[in-house]
Design an enzyme around this catalytic site. Structure first.
Site, PDB file in Angstrom:
ATOM      1  N   SER B   8      -2.122 -10.066  -4.470  1.00 30.31           N
ATOM      2  CA  SER B   8      -1.016 -10.289  -5.404  1.00 30.31           C
ATOM      3  C   SER B   8       0.046 -11.212  -4.800  1.00 30.31           C
ATOM      4  CB  SER B   8      -0.387  -8.956  -5.770  1.00 30.31           C
ATOM      5  OG  SER B   8       0.084  -8.306  -4.609  1.00 30.31           O
ATOM      6  N   TYR B  39       1.856  -6.666  -8.128  1.00 29.84           N
ATOM      7  CA  TYR B  39       0.961  -6.139  -9.163  1.00 29.84           C
ATOM      8  C   TYR B  39       1.137  -4.613  -9.317  1.00 29.84           C
ATOM      9  CZ  TYR B  39      -1.999 -10.421  -9.158  1.00 29.84           C
ATOM     10  OH  TYR B  39      -2.486 -11.699  -9.273  1.00 29.84           O
ATOM     11  N   GLY B  40       1.536  -3.970  -8.241  1.00 28.77           N
ATOM     12  CA  GLY B  40       1.478  -2.504  -8.160  1.00 28.77           C
ATOM     13  C   GLY B  40       2.415  -1.757  -9.086  1.00 28.77           C
ATOM     14  N   CYS B  70      -5.977  -7.044  -2.145  1.00 30.62           N
ATOM     15  CA  CYS B  70      -4.979  -6.211  -2.819  1.00 30.62           C
ATOM     16  C   CYS B  70      -5.599  -4.881  -3.239  1.00 30.62           C
ATOM     17  CB  CYS B  70      -4.470  -6.964  -4.047  1.00 30.62           C
ATOM     18  SG  CYS B  70      -3.270  -6.049  -5.019  1.00 30.62           S
ATOM     19  N   ASN B  71      -5.039  -3.780  -2.762  1.00 30.78           N
ATOM     20  CA  ASN B  71      -5.562  -2.465  -3.120  1.00 30.78           C
ATOM     21  C   ASN B  71      -5.416  -2.185  -4.608  1.00 30.78           C
ATOM     22  OD1 ASN B  71      -6.072  -0.540  -0.475  1.00 30.78           O
ATOM     23  ND2 ASN B  71      -4.660  -2.223  -0.061  1.00 30.78           N
ATOM     24  N   THR B  72      -4.316  -2.669  -5.195  1.00 37.26           N
ATOM     25  CA  THR B  72      -4.093  -2.451  -6.627  1.00 37.26           C
ATOM     26  C   THR B  72      -5.168  -3.180  -7.434  1.00 37.26           C
ATOM     27  OG1 THR B  72      -1.720  -2.252  -6.225  1.00 37.26           O
ATOM     28  CG2 THR B  72      -2.406  -2.698  -8.483  1.00 37.26           C
ATOM     29  N   GLU B 143       8.913  -6.944   2.130  1.00 39.76           N
ATOM     30  CA  GLU B 143       9.093  -8.372   1.807  1.00 39.76           C
ATOM     31  C   GLU B 143      10.495  -8.848   2.213  1.00 39.76           C
ATOM     32  OE1 GLU B 143       7.163 -10.473  -0.938  1.00 39.76           O
ATOM     33  OE2 GLU B 143       5.358  -9.357  -0.435  1.00 39.76           O
ATOM     34  N   CYS B 174      -2.181  -0.012   0.868  1.00 35.77           N
ATOM     35  CA  CYS B 174      -1.530  -1.225   0.366  1.00 35.77           C
ATOM     36  C   CYS B 174      -1.411  -2.192   1.530  1.00 35.77           C
ATOM     37  CB  CYS B 174      -0.141  -0.893  -0.200  1.00 35.77           C
ATOM     38  SG  CYS B 174       0.850  -2.350  -0.618  1.00 35.77           S
ATOM     39  N   THR B 175      -1.666  -3.460   1.272  1.00 39.29           N
ATOM     40  CA  THR B 175      -1.695  -4.456   2.354  1.00 39.29           C
ATOM     41  C   THR B 175      -0.364  -4.588   3.093  1.00 39.29           C
ATOM     42  OG1 THR B 175      -1.172  -6.171   0.743  1.00 39.29           O
ATOM     43  CG2 THR B 175      -3.491  -5.881   1.316  1.00 39.29           C
TER      44      THR B 175
END
Lengths: 250, 250
Positions: B8, B39-40, B70-72, B143, B174-175
């Site tokens: 994402s 995205y999450g 992306c895990n999502t 971030e 999650c990354t």
């Protein structure tokens, strides 16, 4: 009177709330770009592109007036949107500046906003000695409902703890920030005047708008929507989202 | 060997870092959808749409393997992408689960992720007694570079302070989360094993991949890019972004 209002997401509903408080009869056509929120961390080019797409969508909805509720969009996309629009266009920056000038007693004004808004220096262009501070964590915190308690107080303190003492007026340069007014006051002191540009915009609109007929019911469009968004939306709006909620693609 | 990796945003670079550590010779073609990150927080429909667009972009880049970092995206879009792709596709959920099963001593496993990832219950489908917790503020905090200090510790404590004592293995779903390993350990205790699915994925890839020729240089594509993104990107990657950085539209 059909007023189109767009925002990067849900925050613009705080502006709608102010408009509806003073002008309950107008019909609001709201667009929140919830599929691509936030705008305030992105580049000018992308903010311009996304904002233009929002404006285009609303312009096709037979609106008589367009409000750019998002301060970030106001900072980067107002000129272009205004030039191309067939109806009057209102943005947020200049109303915040106007209200701050009227409220300040010593001419020492501050502004907080997203990174993109602050880096645009749009407020500084109007008030050259303004104190500017980007508060990039406020939007995600508010969207998570973190509007009181230790975490948000820590973050407000991180951003505003060193605000110069002489500042007597602070512009809340993002639609999400009015929700944080309580905790901001706690950090900067109760004597600092907080300026909500949406409130001032609503007052200005009320001078312009003559209502001749009953409103047809508001319409709310979102590029993404789920249960949680709806809850946050109602927190911002201060009431249930009555009328039409519809998911659309830009 | 050209491996396409998408995420994402920038977080997927922690997965690239793991792959390059074990397989420095492979050529990475990375796509970060920085114009629409995160995205999450979005709905399954939008996550599916955006993820599909990322996959399509990379598939046209002559890749021999596709990694959904992306895990999502992994939670919502893997099946569809795999079905339509002409190359092998790897996702993150199953590697996290596999590694956790191998690491746990008492079978008590936890998983943290974005709201969308956790609500998908993809981990729970594999480990029925798993402890799940959505940590929606971790991504924006990371971030912003908030990876140590009081604020992030407060937030980690808010999410993980009540994690059941018997859990001996926690999947970082999650990354962005590997960057928070230090502060997570501080809250949950040093004896809890933290699982980075990207690390396990890299190990698996190293068993599969035979390098016959020298890498041609990595390519990094982003849907939005500015100076700050580049800085965060390098924090995740752990090195300067060498090779080609290009801004594209999906």
């Amino acid at each position: 009177m059909r007023i189109g209002v767009f925002d990067s997401g849900l925050g613009g509903l705080t502006v709608v709330k102010q408009i509806k408080k003073i002008l309950p009869e107008v019909q609001i056509i709201y667009l929140g770009d919830t599929a691509r929120v936030p705008y305030g961390t992105r580049s000018p080019e992308i903010i311009n592109k996304f904002s233009g797409e929002c404006a285009n969508f609303l312009e096709q909805k037979n609106i008589e007036m367009l409000v750019i509720a998002c301060n970030t969009s106001s900072a980067y996309a107002f000129e272009k949107i205004q030039k191309e629009a067939k109806m009057p266009v209102y943005e947020m920056i200049s109303w915040g500046v106007k209200e701050a000038w009227e409220k300040t007693k010593n001419g020492k004004i501050g502004v907080i906003g997203t990174r993109a808004t602050i880096y645009s220096h749009k407020h500084k262009n109007e008030i050259s000695n303004i104190w500017e501070r980007a508060c990039p964590l406020f939007v995600p915190l508010v969207e998570e409902g973190e509007i009181e308690g230790e975490i948000i107080e820590g973050v407000v303190n991180k951003y505003l703890g060193d605000m110069p003492k002489e500042i007597d007026t602070l512009i809340l340069g993002c639609t999400h920030y009015p929700v944080l007014a309580g905790v901001i006051r706690k950090v900067v002191g109760g004597e600092v005047a907080l300026v909500d540009p949406g409130e001032r915009l609503a007052k200005e609109l009320s001078k312009l708008i003559k209502i001749n007929e009953l409103s047809q019911g508001d319409e709310y469009y979102f590029t993404d929507m789920n249960e949680r968004y709806l809850q946050v939306a109602q927190m911002f709006l201060g009431e249930k989202i009555m009328g039409k909620v519809q998911k659309i693609s830009l």
